[in-house]
Design a protein around this motif. Sequence first.
Motif: not given
Length: 227
Positions: A106-122
């Motif tokens: 999960i990456k915080d981009l600021g101003n309640m803007h988040y991006v989450a990458r779902i990963l399995n074994k990379g």
Amino acid sequence: MPLSTIRRATATRTLAGTVLAAALLVPAATACSPTSDTQGSAAPATAPAATAPATTPAASGTPATRGATAPTAAPTGRAATTPAAPPKTASGVRTETLVDGSTAEIKDLGNMHYVARILNKGQVLATMETKEHDDGLDANGMFVMLSLDGRIHSWMGGSHQGPGTFKLAGGWTAKVTKLGELRYRAEILGNDNAVYGTLETDQHDVGVDANGISIVLSAGGEISAHA
């Protein structure tokens, strides 16, 4: 927030073919403290906080492909709580393990803007994004909800296939109707059967945090909620 349907921007998805977002707002009652005209004395009085299931959306802005309206009161009568914000790393990225063993980055981009990458074994299986709305995902039976404050919640099972009317966690009832191909609407009902909010998919899953209850409606009409 008005109870009209709010449309939102499409978030990228590579898993299960869909992603969506929605959110429910909670109006909060404000406390007032009237003071006496007599110098040196005061008679403070506070009003109890109004109870409401909600998220901070705009599930929630006015993005285009999906929507949610804000329920105005929790059917369970429980007061809304505000948990502490998740810890941030120096890079603004943190990692959490989901219920199926996969990982959310999960990456915080600021101003309640988040991006989450779902990963399995990379390998990146799906991407979720909040921007003026919560986001949700039905990942082949694992439901994931990413909220505006960067929290991610995942669970398995407890789903209902629409169309139909179903009892959800937290005292909610969902009335799911089919609007077309990969288009479903879920009206969120309280104890009095009044419509407190609406989730709608348009070829993308929808997710919302409703006063601590995570709800996901998939583009295939499957709905699930979890506390």
